[in-house]
Design a protein around this motif. Structure first.
Motif, PDB file in Angstrom:
ATOM      1  N   ARG A  45     -11.609  -3.009   0.468  1.00  0.00           N
ATOM      2  CA  ARG A  45     -10.191  -3.114   0.775  1.00  0.00           C
ATOM      3  C   ARG A  45      -9.379  -2.524  -0.378  1.00  0.00           C
ATOM      4  O   ARG A  45      -9.674  -2.786  -1.548  1.00  0.00           O
ATOM      5  CB  ARG A  45      -9.827  -4.584   0.986  1.00  0.00           C
ATOM      6  CG  ARG A  45      -8.457  -4.825   1.523  1.00  0.00           C
ATOM      7  CD  ARG A  45      -8.260  -6.295   1.865  1.00  0.00           C
ATOM      8  NE  ARG A  45      -9.176  -6.743   2.901  1.00  0.00           N
ATOM      9  CZ  ARG A  45      -9.136  -7.957   3.446  1.00  0.00           C
ATOM     10  NH1 ARG A  45      -8.225  -8.823   3.045  1.00  0.00           N
ATOM     11  NH2 ARG A  45      -9.996  -8.290   4.375  1.00  0.00           N
ATOM     12  N   GLU A  46      -8.367  -1.753  -0.054  1.00  0.00           N
ATOM     13  CA  GLU A  46      -7.535  -1.141  -1.088  1.00  0.00           C
ATOM     14  C   GLU A  46      -6.065  -1.420  -0.827  1.00  0.00           C
ATOM     15  O   GLU A  46      -5.611  -1.460   0.320  1.00  0.00           O
ATOM     16  CB  GLU A  46      -7.764   0.375  -1.151  1.00  0.00           C
ATOM     17  CG  GLU A  46      -7.351   1.134   0.082  1.00  0.00           C
ATOM     18  CD  GLU A  46      -7.306   2.643  -0.117  1.00  0.00           C
ATOM     19  OE1 GLU A  46      -7.108   3.090  -1.274  1.00  0.00           O
ATOM     20  OE2 GLU A  46      -7.442   3.367   0.882  1.00  0.00           O
ATOM     21  N   GLY A  47      -5.325  -1.614  -1.918  1.00  0.00           N
ATOM     22  CA  GLY A  47      -3.890  -1.795  -1.819  1.00  0.00           C
ATOM     23  C   GLY A  47      -3.212  -0.472  -1.521  1.00  0.00           C
ATOM     24  O   GLY A  47      -3.517   0.536  -2.163  1.00  0.00           O
ATOM     25  N   VAL A  48      -2.303  -0.473  -0.580  1.00  0.00           N
ATOM     26  CA  VAL A  48      -1.615   0.740  -0.153  1.00  0.00           C
ATOM     27  C   VAL A  48      -0.195   0.792  -0.706  1.00  0.00           C
ATOM     28  O   VAL A  48       0.222   1.795  -1.274  1.00  0.00           O
ATOM     29  CB  VAL A  48      -1.589   0.832   1.379  1.00  0.00           C
ATOM     30  CG1 VAL A  48      -0.771   2.025   1.838  1.00  0.00           C
ATOM     31  CG2 VAL A  48      -3.008   0.905   1.925  1.00  0.00           C
ATOM     32  N   SER A  49       0.534  -0.316  -0.536  1.00  0.00           N
ATOM     33  CA  SER A  49       1.922  -0.341  -0.969  1.00  0.00           C
ATOM     34  C   SER A  49       2.391  -1.776  -1.067  1.00  0.00           C
ATOM     35  O   SER A  49       1.925  -2.634  -0.322  1.00  0.00           O
ATOM     36  CB  SER A  49       2.799   0.429   0.025  1.00  0.00           C
ATOM     37  OG  SER A  49       4.162   0.414  -0.386  1.00  0.00           O
TER      38      SER A  49
END
Length: 122
Positions: A45-49
């Motif tokens: 999972r990656e942070g987008v904004s």
């Protein structure tokens, strides 16, 4: 316990646009920063904004800069993620999460939604 709910995921062609929405069931929505994360199959999972509680500060991952725009409407308990020029690599389940401050780190989040699926494919 309050619950975040995402909506707006869909199948879209490369180059297309999509707007995701995040809302909650409680009354403390405007006390929290909101972050959009995404998780592609087989990937972390990656942070987008993220956007601060009153919307005065926003941050974007490099992959989102120039294409995605985050905004919020605290009167209606909504946070939006406008996604333009979508690419196949944007495919994944998108989650919104709440935290005390704007952060792209999943460890900093207090509450999560269940996600909405975005598929970018021709």
């Amino acid at each position: 316990q309050w619950q975040l709910v995402e909506s707006g995921g869909a199948l879209v062609q490369p180059g297309g646009s999509l707007r995701l929405s995040c809302t909650d069931s409680g009354s403390a929505f405007d006390y929290f920063a909101i972050t959009w994360f995404r998780q592609a199959p087989g990937k972390e999972r990656e942070g987008v904004s993220c956007i601060s509680s009153q919307g005065g500060s926003v941050h974007y991952a490099d992959s989102a800069k120039g294409r995605f725009t985050i905004s919020r409407d605290n009167f209606n308990n909504l946070v939006y993620l406008q996604m333009n020029s979508l690419k196949p690599e944007d495919t994944g389940t998108y989650y919104c999460a709440a935290a005390a401050a704007c952060s792209l780190d999943s460890a900093a989040m207090n509450s999560w939604g269940k996600g909405t699926l975005v598929t970018v494919s021709s």
